[in-house]
Design a protein around this motif. Structure first.
Motif, short mmCIF file in Angstrom:
data_model
loop_
_atom_site.label_atom_id
_atom_site.label_comp_id
_atom_site.label_asym_id
_atom_site.label_seq_id
_atom_site.Cartn_x
_atom_site.Cartn_y
_atom_site.Cartn_z
N TYR A 35 2.81 6.22 -0.99
CA TYR A 35 2.76 4.82 -0.58
C TYR A 35 4.07 4.48 0.13
O TYR A 35 5.11 5.06 -0.14
N GLN A 37 6.40 0.97 0.82
CA GLN A 37 6.58 -0.43 0.46
C GLN A 37 7.68 -1.03 1.32
O GLN A 37 8.82 -0.55 1.30
N GLY A 40 9.64 -7.24 0.43
CA GLY A 40 8.83 -8.45 0.25
C GLY A 40 7.33 -8.21 0.23
O GLY A 40 6.55 -9.17 0.22
N GLU A 41 6.93 -6.95 0.21
CA GLU A 41 5.50 -6.63 0.21
C GLU A 41 5.17 -5.64 -0.90
O GLU A 41 6.06 -5.03 -1.51
N GLY A 42 3.87 -5.48 -1.16
CA GLY A 42 3.46 -4.47 -2.12
C GLY A 42 3.31 -3.12 -1.45
O GLY A 42 3.27 -3.02 -0.22
N PRO A 43 3.22 -2.04 -2.23
CA PRO A 43 3.04 -0.70 -1.66
C PRO A 43 1.72 -0.58 -0.91
O PRO A 43 0.71 -1.18 -1.31
N LEU A 45 -0.98 2.32 0.62
CA LEU A 45 -1.35 3.73 0.54
C LEU A 45 -1.26 4.40 1.92
O LEU A 45 -1.79 3.89 2.91
N LEU A 86 10.51 1.69 1.30
CA LEU A 86 10.58 2.46 0.06
C LEU A 86 9.34 3.35 0.01
O LEU A 86 8.22 2.86 0.07
N LEU A 88 7.03 5.83 -2.08
CA LEU A 88 6.69 6.10 -3.47
C LEU A 88 5.62 7.18 -3.54
O LEU A 88 4.64 7.13 -2.80
N PHE A 100 4.04 6.62 -11.22
CA PHE A 100 4.78 6.49 -9.98
C PHE A 100 6.17 7.09 -10.11
O PHE A 100 6.78 7.08 -11.19
N GLY A 101 6.68 7.60 -9.00
CA GLY A 101 8.05 8.06 -8.94
C GLY A 101 8.99 6.88 -8.74
O GLY A 101 8.54 5.75 -8.54
N THR A 102 10.28 7.15 -8.79
CA THR A 102 11.29 6.10 -8.64
C THR A 102 11.50 5.69 -7.18
O THR A 102 12.08 4.66 -6.91
#
Lengths: 110, 116
Positions: A35, A37, A40-43, A45, A86, A88, A100-102
């Motif tokens: 994913y 990200q 200010g948004e969600g992840p 896919l 980001l 993920l 999920f990973g960091t």
């Protein structure tokens, strides 16, 4: 406890450079997802891989699932500022529950 | 409106307040999820609802109370929170709990919660 370790944690590169980020575990997974990200948004896919050794391409992004299905890599060719975000990885052993990973925080400078 | 919509986007609340987070999806999905995203920690699954039935409570403290009145709406009721509960709370949906293997989650933009 299943853990997904992502490396590097942070990456700052110039536009046009290539990069690879990694997602590693000691556990075997049946499926792995990547994913992205943005602030200010969600992840969102990007891809799902399910077969050991599988390689998938999405424009300048290349995803690979390890032969043993314990790890994965994401390679970006000629990075652009729009790739900033980001990244993920998320994996499951066969249920609907993904861990999920960091994350790897990527910044591409113009 | 399409996708997964979360409100409010930002919330500041005192430790004695009661507030609710709302999530709405117009994708026809049957499974909905609450995730917590804290700095330097992986996304943590909190609750799962499949066809309006709660199928997962991942050892979440009782000060977080979910509600799923129908397949399109999901709430997270908050009361007597602690400062360490400050985080980004993400709602997600999928076509069915078992289909995340193929289609993944569709996430909302999240609610940035600050507990003071």
């Amino acid at each position: 406890t299943q853990l997904l370790e992502q490396s590097p944690q942070f990456l700052s590169i110039q536009e046009g450079e290539n990069l690879t980020v990694y997602c590693n575990s000691s556990s075997v997974f049946s499926s792995l997802q990547w994913y992205r990200q943005e602030p200010g948004e969600g992840p969102v896919l990007l891809v799902t891989v399910v077969t050991g050794g599988e390689v998938k391409k999405l424009k300048r992004l290349t995803f690979q699932f390890g032969d043993a299905r314990k790890d994965s890599s994401l390679h970006i060719t000629a990075a652009q500022p729009g790739d900033t975000g980001l990244y993920l990885c998320a994996a499951t052993s066969g249920t609907y529950k993904y861990i999920f990973g960091t994350g790897t925080r990527l910044k591409v400078l113009a | 409106e399409t996708g997964v919509t979360q409100t409010p986007r930002h919330l500041v609340m005192g430790m004695t307040n009661k507030k609710s987070l709302k999530c709405e999806q117009h994708l026809g999905h049957n499974a909905m999820y609450w995730y917590k995203q804290s700095a330097k920690k992986p996304l943590e699954l909190m609750f799962v609802y499949n066809f309006k039935e709660q199928t997962e409570n991942n050892s979440v403290p009782s000060r977080f109370s979910p509600e799923c009145p129908n397949s399109s709406h999901l709430f997270l009721h908050l009361h007597t929170l602690q400062p360490e509960d400050s985080a980004l709370y993400l709602c997600a949906s999928s076509q069915g709990a078992g289909t995340t293997l193929k289609y993944g989650y569709t996430f909302g933009s999240g609610t940035r919660l600050t507990v003071v």
